[in-house]
Each structure stands twice: as structure tokens, then as C-alpha cells.
Scaffold this active site. Structure first.
Site, PDB file in Angstrom:
ATOM      1  N   HIS A  33     -49.729  15.214   7.407  1.00 43.30           N
ATOM      2  CA  HIS A  33     -48.825  16.063   6.739  1.00 43.30           C
ATOM      3  C   HIS A  33     -49.534  16.654   5.570  1.00 43.30           C
ATOM      4  CE1 HIS A  33     -44.542  16.009   4.622  1.00 43.30           C
ATOM      5  NE2 HIS A  33     -45.140  16.830   4.281  1.00 43.30           N
ATOM      6  N   HIS A  77     -41.350   6.453   8.089  1.00 50.43           N
ATOM      7  CA  HIS A  77     -41.456   6.126   6.596  1.00 50.43           C
ATOM      8  C   HIS A  77     -41.157   4.730   6.335  1.00 50.43           C
ATOM      9  CE1 HIS A  77     -42.025   8.398   2.701  1.00 50.43           C
ATOM     10  NE2 HIS A  77     -41.535   7.379   2.220  1.00 50.43           N
ATOM     11  N   GLU A 108     -46.735  17.741  10.107  1.00 52.53           N
ATOM     12  CA  GLU A 108     -45.551  17.401   9.337  1.00 52.53           C
ATOM     13  C   GLU A 108     -45.651  18.563   8.258  1.00 52.53           C
ATOM     14  OE1 GLU A 108     -44.196  12.764  10.052  1.00 52.53           O
ATOM     15  OE2 GLU A 108     -45.264  13.346   8.083  1.00 52.53           O
TER      16      GLU A 108
END
Length: 256
Positions: A48, A205, A78
């Protein structure tokens, strides 16, 4: 009891990049870490890259994309499609155009956030998301949208997304308190609604070895989990390849 489709593991390497950037230079080596995870059986690699380049950078994205193509594995990129381009960060869509990831996961994180902490509001953000989703699909990317539990996921399907990624931070917090039942029920409910609308379901997450199995057992047909922070932390004690192996065994056990 019959086997369900196995949940795949994509390893997020942001924390490896963060350690490298804290010192400068090339250690720890991001590509070597990716190779180690893939050799240990991981299905793919996630990064990310944020606009401030505090961990994965644009050059990392290109290098990892090439590695994943060479290895024939998934590369999941991401990012926030609405973050402004700036020196060193060409913008998320431009990075995807260069890297052509197998999966692009759109996340509504602001520049000031330490980590992603909420999903999209699909009713409010829907029309704004339509154009980047279409652009990414034109590039050949599967598009996943970061989603809160009990979000209006039917709107995500209507926008043309392929998957949602359930934001599991609240689940991890509840699990640590021994109070995960209601959160698991919400996750299962959201997954079933998404699947009924034609979406695949990913999750990620704050997963760790203690909480991952219960989630995958309770939530139907999770296709993929993305794990980075806890996995890298655990690997400091036990080694990267053995830690990846332990996560794979958890996923294998949970699907039965």
C-alpha cells in the site's frame, strides 16, 4: 463436514519497507522478503504505497510487480484513487497503469492516517468511485473496495467492483477483549450480502495468528486475507518463512 474453498494469503510488505526506510539503503531487502514469503507458500504479495512514501515507494511497486509476474503469483496494490500526485508518487491510477497488478484494492485513507481505519461510504462515495473502477478494470485489474461491516455493499456491486475487502480492525479489537461474537455475526452478514450481489469477499486489517482462524471459520467463503503488520512482527521472533507457514496452516485448518 465438507471442505470449503481455501482462503488465500497475500503478505503485505509495508512494514519491511518501513524498516528499510528508517535507516536508508536497501536493507531489509523488499524483494528478498517477497521471495521468501512466496517460497513459503504465500499466494501473493500486497503493498500500500502512500503518497508520503513512508514505506513502499513507487519503485518498489514496479519491482514487486515484475517479480510477481515472473513468479506467476498475484500482486495486490492498495491505495486511495483520489490522493493527489506529487513528487515520487504519480497517483494510484498511474501506478496501476505502470504495474498492472492483478488486483487493485481501493482504500479511503487520508494522508494523515497512520493506517487504514475505515471503509468507503458506498452511498456517499459511489458516483465518485465509478470512474476509477472503470479505469482499473480497463487495465485488466480486478477491483476490490475496502468496506466496513454492515456497509451498503450492494452499491459496491452496482459500481462495477469485483470484490470487497472487509475491514477487520473492529473484529481484532473485539477478539482481544473476548467479545467477538457480535462482530463475527456482522462480518458474516456483510459477506453473505456481498456474495448475493455478485461480489467476492476479501478481508484484512489486524489479523494475527490468534484471531485469524475464528474469523475464517465464521465468515463464509473469504477468498483472500491480506496480512502484514502482525505477520512481520511475529517473524522478528520466529523467522519469516516459518511464520508464513503457520498462517497457511491456520487457513487450511479453518476451511474444514
Amino acid at each position: 463436514m465438507t471442505d470449503r474453498r481455501p482462503t488465500r494469503l497475500s503478505v503485505n510488505l509495508n512494514k519491511i519497507a518501513l524498516m528499510r526506510n528508517a535507516r536508508g539503503g536497501g536493507e531489509p531487502d523488499l524483494l528478498r522478503a517477497a521471495e521468501t514469503c512466496l517460497d513459503a507458500g504465500a499466494y501473493g504479495i500486497t503493498v500500500h504505497p502512500r503518497p508520503d512514501a513512508r514505506h513502499a515507494r513507487a519503485d518498489d511497486v514496479i519491482a514487486l510487480a515484475a517479480l510477481c509476474r515472473r513468479r506467476g503469483v498475484e500482486f495486490n496494490l492498495e491505495g486511495n484513487p483520489f490522493a493527489d500526485a506529487r513528487p515520487g508518487y504519480p497517483g494510484f491510477l498511474a501506478l496501476c497503469e505502470q504495474a498492472r497488478p492483478a488486483q487493485a484494492t481501493l482504500v479511503p485513507d487520508a494522508d494523515t492516517q497512520l493506517t487504514s481505519d475505515h471503509g468507503f461510504d458506498f452511498v456517499r462515495d459511489g458516483e465518485r468511485l465509478r470512474a476509477p473502477i472503470e479505469a482499473l478494470r480497463t487495465l485488466g485489474c480486478r477491483v476490490s473496495l475496502f468496506a466496513d461491516l454492515d456497509a451498503a455493499v450492494e452499491h459496491a456491486a452496482a459500481l462495477g467492483a469485483d470484490r470487497i475487502e472487509l475491514y477487520t480492525g473492529p473484529y481484532a479489537d473485539a477478539h482481544a477483549r473476548g467479545e467477538a461474537a457480535s462482530i463475527l455475526a456482522a462480518a458474516g452478514r456483510t459477506a453473505r450480502r456481498a456474495q448475493a450481489a455478485g461480489l467476492g469477499v476479501n478481508a484484512g486489517h489486524d489479523f494475527n495468528q490468534a484471531n485469524l482462524g475464528a474469523f475464517v471459520e465464521a465468515v463464509p467463503d473469504v477468498l483472500e486475507v491480506s496480512i502484514g503488520h502482525a505477520l512481520v512482527g511475529e517473524a522478528l521472533y520466529d523467522g519469516l518463512a516459518p511464520t508464513v507457514g503457520r498462517y497457511l496452516r491456520i487457513l487450511e485448518t479453518a476451511r474444514r
